[in-house]
Enzyme design. Structure first.
Site, short mmCIF file in Angstrom:
data_model
loop_
_atom_site.label_atom_id
_atom_site.label_comp_id
_atom_site.label_asym_id
_atom_site.label_seq_id
_atom_site.Cartn_x
_atom_site.Cartn_y
_atom_site.Cartn_z
N GLY A 16 0.84 -1.21 0.00
CA GLY A 16 0.00 0.00 0.00
C GLY A 16 0.87 1.24 0.00
O GLY A 16 1.93 1.26 0.62
N ARG A 81 2.09 -11.29 -8.19
CA ARG A 81 2.86 -12.53 -8.10
C ARG A 81 3.86 -12.59 -6.95
O ARG A 81 4.44 -13.62 -6.69
CB ARG A 81 3.58 -12.75 -9.44
CG ARG A 81 2.59 -12.98 -10.57
CD ARG A 81 3.24 -12.88 -11.92
NE ARG A 81 3.51 -11.51 -12.33
CZ ARG A 81 4.04 -11.17 -13.50
NH1 ARG A 81 4.35 -12.12 -14.35
NH2 ARG A 81 4.25 -9.91 -13.82
N ASP A 120 5.40 -5.05 6.11
CA ASP A 120 5.65 -6.42 6.55
C ASP A 120 5.72 -7.43 5.40
O ASP A 120 6.70 -8.17 5.25
CB ASP A 120 4.54 -6.79 7.54
CG ASP A 120 4.67 -8.21 8.06
OD1 ASP A 120 5.73 -8.51 8.62
OD2 ASP A 120 3.72 -8.99 7.88
N THR A 142 4.86 2.03 6.38
CA THR A 142 3.43 1.77 6.56
C THR A 142 2.81 2.88 7.40
O THR A 142 3.40 3.32 8.39
CB THR A 142 3.13 0.42 7.26
OG1 THR A 142 1.78 0.45 7.75
CG2 THR A 142 4.03 0.12 8.43
N ASP A 144 0.40 2.37 9.15
CA ASP A 144 -0.12 1.70 10.35
C ASP A 144 0.89 1.67 11.51
O ASP A 144 0.52 1.37 12.63
CB ASP A 144 -0.55 0.26 10.02
CG ASP A 144 -1.74 0.23 9.08
OD1 ASP A 144 -2.42 1.26 8.96
OD2 ASP A 144 -2.00 -0.82 8.47
N ASP A 146 3.11 -0.43 12.32
CA ASP A 146 3.06 -1.70 13.05
C ASP A 146 4.24 -2.64 12.77
O ASP A 146 4.13 -3.85 12.96
CB ASP A 146 1.72 -2.42 12.78
CG ASP A 146 1.50 -2.68 11.30
OD1 ASP A 146 2.39 -2.36 10.48
OD2 ASP A 146 0.43 -3.21 10.94
N ARG A 188 -5.51 -2.27 10.74
CA ARG A 188 -6.05 -3.62 10.58
C ARG A 188 -5.80 -4.47 11.82
O ARG A 188 -6.72 -5.04 12.39
CB ARG A 188 -5.36 -4.23 9.36
CG ARG A 188 -5.60 -5.65 9.07
CD ARG A 188 -4.98 -6.00 7.75
NE ARG A 188 -5.77 -5.45 6.67
CZ ARG A 188 -6.82 -6.06 6.12
NH1 ARG A 188 -7.19 -7.25 6.54
NH2 ARG A 188 -7.51 -5.51 5.15
O1 F6P Z 1 -1.37 0.08 4.59
C1 F6P Z 1 -2.16 -0.72 5.40
C2 F6P Z 1 -3.58 -0.35 5.25
O2 F6P Z 1 -3.63 1.02 5.33
C3 F6P Z 1 -4.53 -1.00 6.24
O3 F6P Z 1 -4.72 -0.27 7.42
C4 F6P Z 1 -5.77 -1.13 5.41
O4 F6P Z 1 -6.57 -2.20 5.88
C5 F6P Z 1 -5.23 -1.42 4.06
O5 F6P Z 1 -4.01 -0.72 3.97
C6 F6P Z 1 -6.13 -1.02 2.92
O6 F6P Z 1 -5.50 -1.35 1.72
P1 F6P Z 1 -6.13 -1.21 0.27
O7 F6P Z 1 -5.34 -0.15 -0.42
O8 F6P Z 1 -5.91 -2.53 -0.38
O9 F6P Z 1 -7.57 -0.82 0.41
#
Ligand code: F6P
Length: 366
Positions: A16, A81, A120, A142, A144, A146, A188
């Protein structure tokens, strides 16, 4: 024995996106230019390393204006992949053929090292590339916050700033209408964004995955506030927060590539339930990807730049298999293996949670 000099490195962003990715790229390219190294940026994360191979040459002049840009100029993906994460902490094995093709691309382009910027899952992939013969260094990313083995990741501060700004705005409308306001934020498995955003934005209740909440406690808290003369109540809830004995609120039933399910909806569910139980009108807002987009905060730009420079330093010192990390106000290196596999979650007994409780914030558990 004389070491082969470093001349050319690759860089990619994976997973992300998050504010500060471009500032890391800029840090890497500038620090590499100082050493007269060439830099190639792979497009769309690890996917750019295999058919159809996609990359671009990055020179210092060409990336001069990217520091304040959100997203990533290289593109990214959390599918495909190379996905190496199945739920929390589990490592999925990437097929040998994919790893070999990536190594052939790496060698074919004459690269000496690869900088992998990711969270991660993406850093688990980096480790597998390292085991397949590609010298990698990692940069932890991230919103998050985490990841283990680093006190902080860039992107987190910018995400918290978005939450605080949203709460400032939502307080004024909630107070005017004497409403309950429920704000759903990302997180999450870890409640860092909810905890810091809620604390900084003056939330009355903060619900995080690490502290499963009880509906009766929350309802009583809201009723007490009304009795005490507070017109409105602001609840911040992490998308991964759970009511004791209940399931996570999800947007889809099926697992995605990464073995994860899309979360979302807990804010609206809570607003409906709280309105029914307290009789107070409630509204919900989900901040979603607003938290990931936009320009990085000053702190994130600085941390990201230091991480980019730190990654180049790790390469120079041939500390492959390591990632940059921020510990005790210092950017250094730690083995990637120490950062992945388990997540750094909020300790319910930590000082920040205690401080929040001391100013009357309810976590729904007492
Ligand atoms: O980067 C992690 C996160 O921000 C999570 O908190 C969230 O659940 C997820 O990405 C959402 O990702 P996506 O871009 O796939 O909707």
């Amino acid at each position: 024995m004389k070491r082969k000099p470093i001349k050319k490195i690759g860089v990619l962003t994976s997973g992300g996106d998050c504010p500060g990715l471009n500032a890391v790229i800029r840090g890497v390219v500038r620090a590499a230019a100082e050493r007269e190294w060439e830099v190639l940026g792979f497009t769309d994360g690890y996917e750019g390393m295999i058919t159809p191979v996609r990359y671009r040459r990055l020179d210092a002049a060409g990336i001069d204006d990217i520091m304040a840009m959100g997203g990533t100029i290289l593109g990214t993906t959390n599918k495909g992949r190379f996905v190496a994460k199945v739920g929390e902490g589990n490592k999925a094995v990437i097929p040998r053929a994919i790893l070999s093709e990536a190594r052939e691309t790496f060698e074919g382009l004459g690269l000496d090292a690869l900088v992998c910027i990711g969270g991660d899952g993406s850093l688990s992939t980096a480790l597998q590339l390292q085991e397949a013969g590609i010298p990698v260094v990692g940069v932890p990313k991230t919103i998050d916050n985490d990841l283990n083995a680093t006190a902080m990741t860039f992107g987190f501060d910018s995400a918290v700033a978005v939450v605080v700004d949203a709460l400032d705005r939502l307080h004024t409308t909630a107070r005017s209408h004497k409403r309950l306001m429920v704000v759903e934020v990302m997180g999450r498995h870890a409640g860092w964004i909810a905890l810091h955003g809620g604390l900084g934005g003056g939330a009355d209740a903060i619900l995080i995955p690490e502290i499963p909440y009880r509906m009766d406690k929350l309802v009583q808290f809201v009723k007490n506030r009304t009795q005490d003369g507070f017109g409105s109540t602001m609840v911040v809830v992490a998308e991964g927060a759970k009511e004791q004995g209940k399931k996570l609120a999800t947007k889809e039933a099926k697992l995605r590539d990464a073995g994860e399910v899309r979360l979302g909806g807990i804010g609206e569910q809570l607003a409906v339930a709280l309105e029914a139980a307290t009789g107070q009108e409630a509204r919900s807002v989900s901040l979603g990807h607003l938290q990931r987009g936009g320009t990085p905060s000053a702190l994130d730009r600085i941390l990201a730049t230091r991480f980019g420079v730190g990654a180049v330093r790790l390469i120079e010192q041939r500390r492959f298999g390591q990632m940059v990390s921020y510990l005790r106000y210092h950017v250094g290196g730690v083995p990637i293996a120490k950062a992945v596999g388990t997540l750094r979650t909020v300790d319910p007994g930590c000082e920040t949670v205690a401080a929040a409780r001391s100013v009357g914030i309810c976590f729904g558990d007492d």
